[in-house]
Design an enzyme around this catalytic site. Structure first.
Site, mmCIF file in Angstrom:
data_model
loop_
_atom_site.group_PDB
_atom_site.id
_atom_site.type_symbol
_atom_site.label_atom_id
_atom_site.label_comp_id
_atom_site.label_asym_id
_atom_site.label_seq_id
_atom_site.Cartn_x
_atom_site.Cartn_y
_atom_site.Cartn_z
ATOM 1 N N GLY A 1 -29.843 6.149 0.915
ATOM 2 C CA GLY A 1 -30.475 4.853 0.744
ATOM 3 C C GLY A 1 -31.806 4.759 1.169
ATOM 4 C CD1 TRP B 1 -37.509 2.780 4.620
ATOM 5 C CD2 TRP B 1 -38.231 0.685 3.745
ATOM 6 N NE1 TRP B 1 -39.041 2.991 4.221
ATOM 7 C CE2 TRP B 1 -39.401 1.625 3.675
ATOM 8 C CE3 TRP B 1 -38.395 -0.391 3.099
ATOM 9 C CZ2 TRP B 1 -40.385 1.445 3.304
ATOM 10 C CZ3 TRP B 1 -39.809 -1.015 2.814
ATOM 11 C CH2 TRP B 1 -40.598 0.036 2.692
ATOM 12 C CG ASN B 2 -36.500 -0.892 -1.274
ATOM 13 O OD1 ASN B 2 -35.707 -0.346 -1.226
ATOM 14 N ND2 ASN B 2 -37.304 -0.773 -2.322
ATOM 15 C CD GLU C 1 -34.671 7.392 8.466
ATOM 16 O OE1 GLU C 1 -33.776 7.347 7.682
ATOM 17 O OE2 GLU C 1 -35.677 8.293 8.540
ATOM 18 C CB THR D 1 -37.313 12.019 0.131
ATOM 19 O OG1 THR D 1 -37.907 11.789 1.235
ATOM 20 C CG2 THR D 1 -35.637 12.185 0.533
ATOM 21 C CD GLU E 1 -32.498 5.000 -10.179
ATOM 22 O OE1 GLU E 1 -33.630 4.619 -10.257
ATOM 23 O OE2 GLU E 1 -31.908 5.066 -10.922
ATOM 24 N N GLY F 1 -39.857 7.017 -6.520
ATOM 25 C CA GLY F 1 -40.986 6.011 -6.402
ATOM 26 C C GLY F 1 -41.863 5.566 -7.683
ATOM 27 C CB CYS G 1 -38.860 1.523 -6.488
ATOM 28 S SG CYS G 1 -37.392 0.648 -7.281
ATOM 29 C CE LYS H 1 -45.563 10.676 -16.993
ATOM 30 N NZ LYS H 1 -46.602 9.583 -17.342
ATOM 31 C CD GLU I 1 -28.656 3.840 -8.371
ATOM 32 O OE1 GLU I 1 -29.903 3.099 -8.310
ATOM 33 O OE2 GLU I 1 -28.225 4.322 -7.853
HETATM 34 P P1 NAD Z 1 -37.634 8.395 2.053
HETATM 35 O O1 NAD Z 1 -37.857 9.039 0.834
HETATM 36 O O2 NAD Z 1 -38.399 8.226 3.044
HETATM 37 O O3 NAD Z 1 -35.990 8.174 2.495
HETATM 38 C C1 NAD Z 1 -35.190 7.938 1.571
HETATM 39 C C2 NAD Z 1 -33.769 8.220 2.205
HETATM 40 O O4 NAD Z 1 -33.699 9.798 2.234
HETATM 41 C C3 NAD Z 1 -33.673 7.920 3.747
HETATM 42 O O5 NAD Z 1 -32.134 7.556 4.027
HETATM 43 C C4 NAD Z 1 -33.821 9.181 4.552
HETATM 44 O O6 NAD Z 1 -33.308 9.275 5.605
HETATM 45 C C5 NAD Z 1 -33.394 10.328 3.500
HETATM 46 N N1 NAD Z 1 -33.846 11.594 3.651
HETATM 47 C C6 NAD Z 1 -35.172 11.672 4.042
HETATM 48 N N2 NAD Z 1 -35.418 13.289 4.301
HETATM 49 C C7 NAD Z 1 -34.352 13.904 3.404
HETATM 50 C C8 NAD Z 1 -33.547 15.045 3.105
HETATM 51 N N3 NAD Z 1 -34.549 16.342 3.209
HETATM 52 N N4 NAD Z 1 -32.267 15.155 2.715
HETATM 53 C C9 NAD Z 1 -31.534 14.261 2.570
HETATM 54 N N5 NAD Z 1 -32.225 12.973 2.808
HETATM 55 C C10 NAD Z 1 -33.301 12.609 3.378
HETATM 56 O O7 NAD Z 1 -37.912 6.694 1.145
HETATM 57 P P2 NAD Z 1 -38.002 5.369 2.016
HETATM 58 O O8 NAD Z 1 -39.263 5.434 2.776
HETATM 59 O O9 NAD Z 1 -36.745 5.215 2.608
HETATM 60 O O10 NAD Z 1 -38.209 4.426 0.876
HETATM 61 C C11 NAD Z 1 -39.108 4.175 -0.071
HETATM 62 C C12 NAD Z 1 -39.160 4.864 -1.347
HETATM 63 O O11 NAD Z 1 -38.133 4.564 -1.987
HETATM 64 C C13 NAD Z 1 -40.389 4.589 -2.096
HETATM 65 O O12 NAD Z 1 -41.185 5.763 -2.633
HETATM 66 C C14 NAD Z 1 -39.965 3.600 -3.167
HETATM 67 O O13 NAD Z 1 -40.427 3.695 -4.452
HETATM 68 C C15 NAD Z 1 -38.427 4.298 -3.222
HETATM 69 N N6 NAD Z 1 -37.291 3.735 -3.835
HETATM 70 C C16 NAD Z 1 -36.972 3.714 -5.221
HETATM 71 C C17 NAD Z 1 -35.902 2.875 -5.936
HETATM 72 C C18 NAD Z 1 -35.676 3.339 -7.151
HETATM 73 O O14 NAD Z 1 -34.416 2.734 -7.620
HETATM 74 N N7 NAD Z 1 -36.300 3.918 -8.114
HETATM 75 C C19 NAD Z 1 -35.349 1.763 -5.215
HETATM 76 C C20 NAD Z 1 -36.047 1.511 -3.778
HETATM 77 C C21 NAD Z 1 -36.874 2.452 -3.306
#
Ligand code: NAD
Length: 484
Positions: A150, A152-153, A179, A232, A250, A252, A284, A451, A458
């Site tokens: 997941g 964090w939002n 985290e 990520t 899912e 950015g 997002c 893209k 989901e």
């Molecule tokens: P992030 O990519 O930094 O982290 C997401 C999750 O991935 C965290 O739980 C993190 O610990 C984990 N992670 C990090 N590196 C990893 C790896 N190598 N292998 C496996 N897991 C790993 O994102 P964030 O800062 O927590 O959230 C913000 C981002 O999420 C924004 O880009 C936002 O657009 C996106 N987002 C997308 C949606 C959607 O539905 N499309 C919804 C909410 C947020």
């Protein structure tokens, strides 16, 4: 500490701790105060969670869909009954105003549990008649152990949007929250067990990216569903591909919102506010590139500024507060960095633009006008309360510019011209489009990106196909003809 859970992880139906794991401090973003201290999963914890999920899966899949669905729907009811407490927790975990969490987090998670709980009993294969009496039937099977990771939002919502369809199909799950916001997924796990989910069906383990990576590469895992950033997503998709695992990504966005000069200005301003400042801009699908047709540009900006003056900024637990802090000091600094870039690259600051002088990580709602397509603030996802307003003159021009991005999560149009509205959405390169509104994501509708914004969908009935696969059974009613 008021929000300290009994332990960091929830595995095999109970709380589990291993203090050898790296420390995770949970901070209330409105004050900077530490509200809980947890530990990242050690390899022993990861092992325990995956074993538990693996061991529980066959018996869970062997229940009837009606039985699985009943448990999910019961969990949904419990979530709704506890909405107040869950919303207080979510506000402390994320900093989002209670005014928002009370209507958009546990309630949205409960919607997913209810919706997929309702669908579970109707999940079937099909019968396909062939010539000469032969036929095929298909069996819809669970994938096995699914990993959810997941952002964090929306911690409660994400835990349920992934868990509910996975469990409905007969999979088990190991969920790793961000985290930054580790608390509410533990409550989802507790509630599922209380609703009757057998041990091991839904496990939560904490951790940084390395814990996520170790889950993704484990051979026991059949599917990975990630909500996170594009960088990520790239890493997780590649690691999953190595093991030929199913994925949902899912990721950015930098979504466009187009406002034509025949639009209802009040509605367009409301859409722009929802699509840029809800959750302090940490959504997002936000429409952060707002293209406004030249004829109404100044009227739009004037009305937007007037409306932003009514944002009530302050303690997110105050029910009147409509705009809270950013999730962390880090996310605040990233956002302030983008605001400086906007100024330096020549965008016109028309609203906000500063950190708010109080405890916590507050940034003013910020609007830039005269933004051009190549400015950094128009190209990169900021994930903060920063709106870019860009001018345009013609439909053809704005369509091309709206799609000129690597992202494709969402897109919206405000116009009173019916045929133009449908023509525009047909041209959008985005997974989720809006006509005369923005940012609604009901569980009944597919949600996801095109893209670089993602793979798979989901919610809705489509999510079922991402958490199950078909076994084909050819049945012969005739003798077997062999050439020799
Ligand atoms: P992030 O990519 O930094 O982290 C997401 C999750 O991935 C965290 O739980 C993190 O610990 C984990 N992670 C990090 N590196 C990893 C790896 N190598 N292998 C496996 N897991 C790993 O994102 P964030 O800062 O927590 O959230 C913000 C981002 O999420 C924004 O880009 C936002 O657009 C996106 N987002 C997308 C949606 C959607 O539905 N499309 C919804 C909410 C947020």
């Amino acid at each position: 500490m008021k929000f300290q859970p009994r332990a960091s992880h929830f595995i095999d139906g109970e709380y589990v701790e291993d203090t050898n794991g790296a420390a995770i401090e949970v901070i209330y973003p409105a004050t900077g105060e530490v509200i809980a201290r947890l530990h990242s999963a050690t390899p022993a914890i990861v092992e325990k969670a995956l074993n538990s999920a693996k061991n529980a899966q066959a018996a869970w899949a062997a229940l009837s869909g009606t039985e699985r669905g009943r448990i999910l729907r019961r969990a949904s009811d419990i979530m709704r009954e506890r909405n107040y407490d869950l919303s207080v927790l979510e506000t402390h975990d994320t900093g989002k105003p209670f005014q928002e969490t009370t209507v958009a987090d546990a309630t949205s998670g409960a919607d997913a549990l209810e919706y997929f709980g309702g669908l579970a009993a109707s999940l079937t294969g099909e019968h396909i008649p062939l010539g000469g009496g032969d036929f095929v039937y298909t069996i819809r099977e669970a994938l096995g152990v699914c990993v959810g990771i997941g952002a964090w939002n929306y911690p409660t919502q994400i835990a349920c949007w992934k868990g509910a369809p996975a469990l409905a199909c007969g999979n088990t799950m190991v969920f790793k929250p961000s985290e930054t916001t580790p608390l509410s997924a533990l409550k989802v796990a507790e509630i599922l067990v209380e609703a009757g989910a057998p041990k091991g069906v839904y496990n939560v383990i904490q951790g940084y990216g390395d814990v996520g990576a170790s889950l993704v590469s484990d051979p026991r895992v059949a599917k990975v569903s990630l909500t996170g950033s594009v960088p990520t997503g790239r890493k997780v998709y590649a690691a999953a591909a190595d093991g030929m695992k199913h994925v949902t990504m899912e990721l950015g966005g930098k979504s466009p919102m187009i406002v034509f000069d025949d639009a209802d200005i009040e509605n367009a301003v409301s859409g722009a506010i929802l699509g840029n400042f809800y959750s302090s801009g940490q959504v997002c699908s936000n429409g952060t590139r707002v293209f406004v047709q030249k004829g109404i540009k100044e009227a739009f900006l004037k009305r937007l500024s007037e409306r932003l003056d009514h944002a009530k900024i302050g303690d997110p637990m105050d029910e009147d507060v409509s705009f809270g802090p950013m999730v962390s000091e880090n996310q605040m600094n990233i956002t302030l960095g983008y605001i400086e870039k906007g100024k330096a690259e020549g965008a016109r600051l028309v609203y906000g633009g500063e950190r708010i002088e109080r405890d916590g990580y507050f940034v003013q709602p910020t609007v830039f006008a005269d933004v051009t397509d190549n400015m950094t603030i128009a190209r990169e996802e900021i994930f903060g309360p920063v709106m870019s307003v860009l001018d345009f003159e013609t439909e053809e021009e704005v369509m091309a510019r709206a799609n000129d991005t690597e992202f494709g999560l969402a897109a919206g149009v405000f116009t009173n011209d019916l045929t133009r509205a449908h023509r525009i959405v047909a041209g959008f390169e985005a997974g989720t489009c809006y006509i005369n509104t923005y940012n609604l994501a009901p569980v009944e509708a597919p949600f996801g990106g095109s893209k670089m914004s993602g793979v798979g969908r989901e919610n809705s009935k489509l999510a079922i196909n991402h958490f199950s696969e078909m076994k084909t059974v050819y049945v012969s009613m005739n003798d077997v003809e062999a050439p020799y």
